[in-house]
Design a protein around this motif. Structure first.
Motif, PDB file in Angstrom:
ATOM      1  N   GLN A   1      38.900  -5.661  99.309  1.00  0.00           N
ATOM      2  CA  GLN A   1      38.764  -4.355  99.962  1.00  0.00           C
ATOM      3  C   GLN A   1      37.310  -3.918  99.993  1.00  0.00           C
ATOM      4  OE1 GLN A   1      41.188  -2.497 101.554  1.00  0.00           O
ATOM      5  NE2 GLN A   1      39.367  -1.351 102.225  1.00  0.00           N
ATOM      6  N   ARG A   2      36.578  -4.170  98.893  1.00  0.00           N
ATOM      7  CA  ARG A   2      35.145  -3.827  98.885  1.00  0.00           C
ATOM      8  C   ARG A   2      34.390  -4.649  99.933  1.00  0.00           C
ATOM      9  NH1 ARG A   2      36.070  -3.498  93.171  1.00  0.00           N
ATOM     10  NH2 ARG A   2      35.471  -5.693  92.920  1.00  0.00           N
ATOM     11  N   LEU A   3      34.784  -5.899 100.103  1.00  0.00           N
ATOM     12  CA  LEU A   3      34.148  -6.733 101.116  1.00  0.00           C
ATOM     13  C   LEU A   3      34.395  -6.168 102.512  1.00  0.00           C
ATOM     14  CD1 LEU A   3      32.674  -9.251 102.073  1.00  0.00           C
ATOM     15  CD2 LEU A   3      34.805 -10.536 101.797  1.00  0.00           C
ATOM     16  N   TYR A   4      35.615  -5.735 102.764  1.00  0.00           N
ATOM     17  CA  TYR A   4      35.923  -5.127 104.068  1.00  0.00           C
ATOM     18  C   TYR A   4      35.088  -3.859 104.280  1.00  0.00           C
ATOM     19  CZ  TYR A   4      38.472  -3.010 107.923  1.00  0.00           C
ATOM     20  OH  TYR A   4      38.796  -2.440 109.126  1.00  0.00           O
TER      21      TYR A   4
ATOM     22  N   VAL B   1      32.228  -2.808 107.267  1.00  0.00           N
ATOM     23  CA  VAL B   1      32.238  -1.566 108.045  1.00  0.00           C
ATOM     24  C   VAL B   1      30.868  -0.888 107.973  1.00  0.00           C
ATOM     25  CG1 VAL B   1      33.217   0.756 108.198  1.00  0.00           C
ATOM     26  CG2 VAL B   1      34.715  -1.218 107.815  1.00  0.00           C
ATOM     27  N   ARG B   2      30.295  -0.815 106.776  1.00  0.00           N
ATOM     28  CA  ARG B   2      28.986  -0.161 106.635  1.00  0.00           C
ATOM     29  C   ARG B   2      27.884  -0.968 107.325  1.00  0.00           C
ATOM     30  NH1 ARG B   2      31.261   1.297 101.506  1.00  0.00           N
ATOM     31  NH2 ARG B   2      30.538  -0.678 100.609  1.00  0.00           N
ATOM     32  N   LEU B   3      27.942  -2.297 107.222  1.00  0.00           N
ATOM     33  CA  LEU B   3      26.939  -3.121 107.896  1.00  0.00           C
ATOM     34  C   LEU B   3      27.011  -2.950 109.405  1.00  0.00           C
ATOM     35  CD1 LEU B   3      27.305  -6.377 105.782  1.00  0.00           C
ATOM     36  CD2 LEU B   3      25.289  -4.902 105.830  1.00  0.00           C
TER      37      LEU B   3
ATOM     38  N   ARG C   1      35.560  -9.468 112.540  1.00  0.00           N
ATOM     39  CA  ARG C   1      37.015  -9.399 112.440  1.00  0.00           C
ATOM     40  C   ARG C   1      37.444 -10.184 111.218  1.00  0.00           C
ATOM     41  NH1 ARG C   1      40.528 -13.540 114.568  1.00  0.00           N
ATOM     42  NH2 ARG C   1      39.341 -15.377 115.234  1.00  0.00           N
ATOM     43  N   THR C   2      38.577  -9.811 110.669  1.00  0.00           N
ATOM     44  CA  THR C   2      39.112 -10.509 109.509  1.00  0.00           C
ATOM     45  C   THR C   2      40.344 -11.296 109.925  1.00  0.00           C
ATOM     46  OG1 THR C   2      40.535  -8.650 108.858  1.00  0.00           O
ATOM     47  CG2 THR C   2      38.290  -8.700 107.957  1.00  0.00           C
ATOM     48  N   VAL C   3      40.537 -12.447 109.306  1.00  0.00           N
ATOM     49  CA  VAL C   3      41.712 -13.281 109.537  1.00  0.00           C
ATOM     50  C   VAL C   3      42.530 -13.276 108.253  1.00  0.00           C
ATOM     51  CG1 VAL C   3      42.550 -15.585 110.122  1.00  0.00           C
ATOM     52  CG2 VAL C   3      40.420 -14.724 111.156  1.00  0.00           C
TER      53      VAL C   3
ATOM     54  N   MET D   1      43.301 -11.640 103.082  1.00  0.00           N
ATOM     55  CA  MET D   1      42.129 -11.981 103.884  1.00  0.00           C
ATOM     56  C   MET D   1      41.637 -13.383 103.508  1.00  0.00           C
ATOM     57  SD  MET D   1      38.329 -10.217 103.894  1.00  0.00           S
ATOM     58  CE  MET D   1      38.960  -8.552 104.058  1.00  0.00           C
ATOM     59  N   ILE D   2      41.565 -14.277 104.466  1.00  0.00           N
ATOM     60  CA  ILE D   2      41.125 -15.637 104.168  1.00  0.00           C
ATOM     61  C   ILE D   2      39.842 -16.023 104.879  1.00  0.00           C
ATOM     62  CG2 ILE D   2      43.432 -16.493 103.598  1.00  0.00           C
ATOM     63  CD1 ILE D   2      43.550 -17.643 106.416  1.00  0.00           C
ATOM     64  N   ALA D   3      39.531 -15.361 105.983  1.00  0.00           N
ATOM     65  CA  ALA D   3      38.318 -15.726 106.721  1.00  0.00           C
ATOM     66  C   ALA D   3      37.733 -14.505 107.404  1.00  0.00           C
ATOM     67  CB  ALA D   3      38.620 -16.818 107.750  1.00  0.00           C
ATOM     68  N   LEU D   4      36.450 -14.580 107.658  1.00  0.00           N
ATOM     69  CA  LEU D   4      35.721 -13.518 108.341  1.00  0.00           C
ATOM     70  C   LEU D   4      34.980 -14.113 109.531  1.00  0.00           C
ATOM     71  CD1 LEU D   4      33.985 -11.975 105.206  1.00  0.00           C
ATOM     72  CD2 LEU D   4      36.110 -11.181 106.241  1.00  0.00           C
ATOM     73  N   GLU D   5      35.042 -13.448 110.645  1.00  0.00           N
ATOM     74  CA  GLU D   5      34.221 -13.816 111.799  1.00  0.00           C
ATOM     75  C   GLU D   5      33.181 -12.718 111.970  1.00  0.00           C
ATOM     76  OE1 GLU D   5      35.715 -15.643 115.705  1.00  0.00           O
ATOM     77  OE2 GLU D   5      35.273 -13.541 116.220  1.00  0.00           O
TER      78      GLU D   5
END
Length: 299
Positions: free
Chosen positions: A118-121, A125-127, A154-156, A163-167
């Motif tokens: 959740q912190r990563l998400y 958002v802030r970036l 986007r998150t996969v 959450m397993i991957a980030l684009e």
């Protein structure tokens, strides 16, 4: 690049080709090490930051969830490190990276529990929402408009919602600085173990400025500006003093606080019950960074 098959809801599956860091060295972008682009406090910073040194001007405007923090910057370090590794291997690079969320969390030593994802998400958002206005060049071009650290993400997630991957699509400014200008420096993995935002910022500055010299010295007031500190100068001095007394507080570098007797003391008039003239001792304070063990050369 690794392949990962993901089961999606509805029984369908897709193949993802992920950019992974593996054992490559960690790289940071030089300008973001030099100037106070990120908040160093853990509570949301909602006030803009402005910095100018005569040749460089910066204004950072926070988004709805506050300004991107120095912990959020881990994402950019991870992406810059992947881009550098691919360049050194002769592989093609693009602004959009698809990366495994778990690998990013492990490399950046952020934990892998539910709260870490959740912190990563929130970091993404802030970036995306933080706006930067600066005249610093990238690829020989100045950005005359506002830009975010990332243009899109986007998150996969798998069928369980994990959450397993980030684009992530990096901004042109970040991509050009890393890929075309090659404005990067290697950083110590111990950087990710630093829990204080100020300590992380101090390491960045030491790493950027020590270069091939035995020490780097800066006045306390200039250091506060470079750190983007919101503390008054007395509190900032106390924070610097505390960190300087901690053994091994910064990877690779030692830090000391001194007073320069050659610098003129500044007098300040005070009013009220304690009216009078006093000296601004903090104006005479310097902070000195030295490579640990007498090691010179930090290129």
């Amino acid at each position: 690049m690794d392949a990962l098959t993901v089961d999606r809801q509805g029984g369908k599956s897709i193949d993802l080709f992920l950019d992974t860091l593996m054992d490559a060295s960690l790289k940071d972008e030089r300008s973001t090490m030099e100037f106070p682009f990120f908040s160093i406090q853990k509570t949301p910073r909602r006030q803009p930051v402005e910095y100018s040194n005569g040749s460089v001007s910066i204004r950072i405007e926070p988004g709805q969830r506050g300004m991107a923090t120095i912990w959020d910057k881990d994402v950019l370090i991870y992406c810059a490190s992947i881009l550098n590794d691919k360049l050194e291997r002769g592989a093609p690079v693009e602004r959009t990276l698809t990366i495994p969320a778990y690998d990013l969390l492990k490399v950046c030593r952020r934990g892998t529990g539910k709260a870490a994802y959740q912190r990563l998400y929130n970091a993404l958002v802030r970036l995306r929402s933080t706006t930067i206005l600066t005249n610093i060049l990238a690829n020989g071009e100045a950005e005359d408009r506002g830009f975010g650290w990332i243009d899109d993400f986007r998150t996969v997630r798998n069928s369980r919602g994990t959450m397993i991957a980030l684009e992530i699509t990096l901004s042109r400014w970040v991509f050009n600085s890393v890929v075309r200008d090659r404005r990067i420096l290697t950083i110590n993995p111990g950087y990710f173990d630093l829990t204080k935002g100020l300590a992380r910022r101090l390491y960045e500055l030491a790493r950027k400025h020590c270069g091939h010299q035995p020490e780097w010295k800066i006045s306390l007031e200039k250091l506060a500006a470079k750190c983007g500190s919101s503390s008054d100068i007395r509190q900032f001095r106390a924070e610097i003093s505390q960190i300087s007394k901690e053994s091994g507080a910064l990877p690779e570098y030692d830090m000391t606080l001194e007073f320069d007797p050659a610098r003129r003391r500044e007098m300040v008039a005070t009013f009220g019950p304690r009216a009078g003239i006093r000296y601004r001792h903090n104006a005479r304070a310097n902070v000195i960074f030295t490579p640990r063990g007498g090691r010179s050369g930090c290129g």
